[in-house]
Design a protein around this motif. Structure first.
Motif, PDB file in Angstrom:
ATOM      1  N   UNK A   1       4.293   1.363  21.216  1.00 21.54           N
ATOM      2  CA  UNK A   1       5.148   2.180  20.348  1.00 21.54           C
ATOM      3  C   UNK A   1       5.575   1.408  19.109  1.00 21.54           C
ATOM      4  N   UNK A   2       5.927   0.140  19.309  1.00 19.06           N
ATOM      5  CA  UNK A   2       6.385  -0.671  18.184  1.00 19.06           C
ATOM      6  C   UNK A   2       5.250  -0.951  17.210  1.00 19.06           C
ATOM      7  N   UNK A   3       4.065  -1.324  17.727  1.00 16.96           N
ATOM      8  CA  UNK A   3       2.951  -1.676  16.852  1.00 16.96           C
ATOM      9  C   UNK A   3       2.474  -0.480  16.028  1.00 16.96           C
ATOM     10  N   UNK A   4       2.425   0.694  16.640  1.00 11.86           N
ATOM     11  CA  UNK A   4       2.002   1.889  15.906  1.00 11.86           C
ATOM     12  C   UNK A   4       2.976   2.186  14.769  1.00 11.86           C
ATOM     13  N   UNK A   5       4.261   2.168  15.068  1.00 13.07           N
ATOM     14  CA  UNK A   5       5.272   2.442  14.035  1.00 13.07           C
ATOM     15  C   UNK A   5       5.294   1.338  12.989  1.00 13.07           C
ATOM     16  N   UNK A   6       5.152   0.091  13.436  1.00 10.93           N
ATOM     17  CA  UNK A   6       5.124  -1.037  12.504  1.00 10.93           C
ATOM     18  C   UNK A   6       3.923  -0.935  11.560  1.00 10.93           C
ATOM     19  N   UNK A   7       2.759  -0.576  12.100  1.00  8.38           N
ATOM     20  CA  UNK A   7       1.573  -0.440  11.263  1.00  8.38           C
ATOM     21  C   UNK A   7       1.737   0.638  10.204  1.00  8.38           C
ATOM     22  N   UNK A   8       2.290   1.783  10.596  1.00  7.25           N
ATOM     23  CA  UNK A   8       2.508   2.859   9.641  1.00  7.25           C
ATOM     24  C   UNK A   8       3.529   2.455   8.581  1.00  7.25           C
ATOM     25  N   UNK A   9       4.586   1.771   9.022  1.00  2.58           N
ATOM     26  CA  UNK A   9       5.632   1.364   8.085  1.00  2.58           C
ATOM     27  C   UNK A   9       5.120   0.350   7.071  1.00  2.58           C
TER      28      UNK A   9
ATOM     29  N   UNK B   1       3.194  -9.717  -1.432  1.00  2.00           N
ATOM     30  CA  UNK B   1       3.888  -8.474  -1.103  1.00  2.00           C
ATOM     31  C   UNK B   1       4.192  -8.382   0.383  1.00  2.00           C
ATOM     32  N   UNK B   2       3.292  -8.887   1.207  1.00  2.00           N
ATOM     33  CA  UNK B   2       3.501  -8.817   2.655  1.00  2.00           C
ATOM     34  C   UNK B   2       4.737  -9.590   3.097  1.00  2.00           C
ATOM     35  N   UNK B   3       5.084 -10.650   2.391  1.00  2.00           N
ATOM     36  CA  UNK B   3       6.278 -11.412   2.761  1.00  2.00           C
ATOM     37  C   UNK B   3       7.548 -10.593   2.549  1.00  2.00           C
ATOM     38  N   UNK B   4       7.468  -9.548   1.720  1.00  2.07           N
ATOM     39  CA  UNK B   4       8.607  -8.650   1.526  1.00  2.07           C
ATOM     40  C   UNK B   4       8.530  -7.434   2.450  1.00  2.07           C
ATOM     41  N   UNK B   5       7.321  -6.908   2.650  1.00  2.00           N
ATOM     42  CA  UNK B   5       7.198  -5.672   3.412  1.00  2.00           C
ATOM     43  C   UNK B   5       7.213  -5.889   4.927  1.00  2.00           C
TER      44      UNK B   5
ATOM     45  N   UNK C   1       2.057  -0.097   6.079  1.00  3.72           N
ATOM     46  CA  UNK C   1       1.120   0.530   5.152  1.00  3.72           C
ATOM     47  C   UNK C   1       1.856   1.273   4.046  1.00  3.72           C
ATOM     48  N   UNK C   2       2.873   2.036   4.420  1.00  2.00           N
ATOM     49  CA  UNK C   2       3.629   2.813   3.434  1.00  2.00           C
ATOM     50  C   UNK C   2       4.387   1.891   2.482  1.00  2.00           C
ATOM     51  N   UNK C   3       5.077   0.888   3.033  1.00  6.07           N
ATOM     52  CA  UNK C   3       5.879  -0.005   2.200  1.00  6.07           C
ATOM     53  C   UNK C   3       5.013  -0.859   1.281  1.00  6.07           C
ATOM     54  N   UNK C   4       3.899  -1.370   1.814  1.00 11.62           N
ATOM     55  CA  UNK C   4       3.005  -2.192   0.990  1.00 11.62           C
ATOM     56  C   UNK C   4       2.367  -1.364  -0.107  1.00 11.62           C
ATOM     57  N   UNK C   5       1.987  -0.136   0.221  1.00 10.68           N
ATOM     58  CA  UNK C   5       1.417   0.745  -0.800  1.00 10.68           C
ATOM     59  C   UNK C   5       2.427   1.024  -1.903  1.00 10.68           C
ATOM     60  N   UNK C   6       3.680   1.257  -1.515  1.00 12.67           N
ATOM     61  CA  UNK C   6       4.716   1.539  -2.512  1.00 12.67           C
ATOM     62  C   UNK C   6       4.972   0.333  -3.407  1.00 12.67           C
ATOM     63  N   UNK C   7       5.065  -0.864  -2.813  1.00 16.82           N
ATOM     64  CA  UNK C   7       5.321  -2.060  -3.605  1.00 16.82           C
ATOM     65  C   UNK C   7       4.104  -2.441  -4.442  1.00 16.82           C
ATOM     66  N   UNK C   8       2.908  -2.184  -3.924  1.00 16.64           N
ATOM     67  CA  UNK C   8       1.702  -2.452  -4.707  1.00 16.64           C
ATOM     68  C   UNK C   8       1.659  -1.571  -5.937  1.00 16.64           C
ATOM     69  N   UNK C   9       1.996  -0.306  -5.767  1.00 15.84           N
ATOM     70  CA  UNK C   9       2.009   0.610  -6.892  1.00 15.84           C
ATOM     71  C   UNK C   9       2.967   0.176  -7.976  1.00 15.84           C
ATOM     72  N   UNK C  10       4.136  -0.336  -7.580  1.00 12.81           N
ATOM     73  CA  UNK C  10       5.108  -0.801  -8.566  1.00 12.81           C
ATOM     74  C   UNK C  10       4.603  -2.000  -9.347  1.00 12.81           C
ATOM     75  N   UNK C  11       3.728  -2.807  -8.728  1.00 15.75           N
ATOM     76  CA  UNK C  11       3.194  -3.997  -9.402  1.00 15.75           C
ATOM     77  C   UNK C  11       1.925  -3.717 -10.209  1.00 15.75           C
ATOM     78  N   UNK C  12       1.383  -2.517 -10.081  1.00 12.64           N
ATOM     79  CA  UNK C  12       0.086  -2.240 -10.696  1.00 12.64           C
ATOM     80  C   UNK C  12       0.179  -1.421 -11.974  1.00 12.64           C
ATOM     81  N   UNK C  13       1.380  -1.059 -12.397  1.00 11.95           N
ATOM     82  CA  UNK C  13       1.515  -0.209 -13.572  1.00 11.95           C
ATOM     83  C   UNK C  13       0.893  -0.872 -14.791  1.00 11.95           C
TER      84      UNK C  13
END
Length: 368
Positions: free
Chosen positions: A11-19, A59-63, A21-33
């Motif tokens: 349960x933890x790994x599935x939720x952690x993986x989804x979280x 980014x992973x060290x933050x997400x 992915x979403x957080x890294x994608x969001x932070x990546x987008x902010x750095x790619x403008x």
């Protein structure tokens, strides 16, 4: 017990993986403008992909810490709301036994964050910045965009270049060249119908030639100090290599791996100079790397005590706690010029407070 541990782990790994992915994608987008802007001007797509790979460890060290808290809050608030934790404890399973798989995963994530923060992340971050600078300089037209002035420093003065349009690989239309002093006062202005750029990538220099120019020079503050003249051509040089090297030197501690940073601290101490800025950089990396433990310890008891099915409640708790943590770290990092405040040690306060508060709340829950 093995089935219980596997259930919690899955349960933890599935939720952690989804979280993550979403957080890294969001932070990546902010750095790619800005990078996407370069791509639209002609930077190759493979350079863009390489840039994403270079910034990903940083980014992973933050997400990762944030994702650990998100997963813990969502998983254990659901288990608490479904009375699963109550049932487990009624069967003689302690809180520590329930949390042990998550604690193990978090320690592994902490080790990963520590490696990324002190070794991999800083070097790849520098490679990403230098790579984009070099790619943009090798394609000079990528530096200029209609309606978006480009600026750089020439000694103490500032140079601003604005264009109306780009034509081909090296031609600019409607060029405006301005030179201002450090106070922003206009020293020289050149308006040209077109300009040609030649790049010397070996010498890291851009050569500009403007045509059909109207020149305005201001040698004083009064109107009498203004002279205007027409010229067929106007030439100037932009040594982008010097600019890039100056930036590298000024930001070097940010990009140093651990061994270089420790060596720089020792060398600076031998010269009897202040090492606060370097020590702040070192302590910030380690404190950030250990933040998954702090986030987990505080997130777990809050999730269990919340006892709500609503996802919004858990997410609100995560956002609020993470915001407080990151804001506090950034605040203490900004004090690196005030050595008498010892900001290198203040950086540890968020971790200490989160971990102590989380440990106390977890202990109280386990004693109920």
């Amino acid at each position: 017990m093995r089935c219980l541990n596997w259930y919690v782990t899955k349960s933890f790994l599935v939720t952690f993986g989804m979280a993550i992915l979403v957080l890294t994608f969001a932070m990546t987008g902010a750095n790619l403008i800005k990078v996407l802007d370069y791509v639209s001007r002609g930077i190759p797509l493979h350079v863009f992909c390489k840039y994403v790979l270079f910034i990903l460890p940083r980014l992973l060290t933050f997400t990762v810490p944030w994702a650990v808290m998100v997963a813990a809050v969502l998983v254990f608030s659901r288990m608490s709301a479904d009375s699963e934790i109550t049932a487990m404890r009624a069967c003689g399973v302690s809180i520590i036994q329930i949390l042990s798989p998550v604690l193990l995963i978090t320690f592994l994530m902490t080790a990963l964050c520590l490696y990324l923060q002190v070794e991999v992340g800083p070097q790849l971050l520098w490679k990403s910045r230098s790579m984009m600078s070099m790619e943009a300089a090798q394609r000079p037209m990528a530096l200029f965009e209609p309606g978006n002035p480009f600026s750089y420093k020439e000694g103490k003065n500032n140079i601003v270049i604005a264009i109306d349009d780009r034509v081909g690989d090296n031609e600019l239309k409607g060029v405006l060249f301005c030179k201002t002093d450090p106070d922003g006062n206009l020293l020289q202005e050149v308006s040209a119908t077109k300009g040609i750029i030649k790049a010397d990538t070996d010498a890291m220099v851009l050569y500009f030639t403007l045509y059909d120019c109207m020149l305005t020079d201001r040698t004083g503050d009064s109107k009498e100090g203004v002279s205007r003249a027409y010229s067929e051509t106007f030439e100037f040089v932009f040594p982008y290599g010097k600019e890039a090297n100056a930036q590298k030197i000024s930001e070097k501690p940010k990009y140093m791996p651990l061994n270089e940073l420790l060596g720089e601290i020792r060398r600076t101490k031998l010269e009897n100079k202040d090492t606060t800025i370097l020590e702040v950089q070192l302590n910030k990396r380690i404190a950030f790397a250990l933040s998954p433990i702090a986030f987990l310890l505080l997130g777990l008891p809050l999730a269990i005590r919340t006892s709500r099915r609503e996802t919004s409640v858990g997410l609100f708790i995560c956002v609020a706690l993470a915001s407080v943590y990151f804001f506090t770290v950034v605040l203490f990092e900004s004090l690196d010029e005030f050595s008498w405040l010892y900001p290198q040690y203040l950086l540890w306060l968020p971790n200490i407070i989160f971990q102590m508060l989380g440990a106390i709340l977890t202990y109280r829950i386990s004693q109920r």
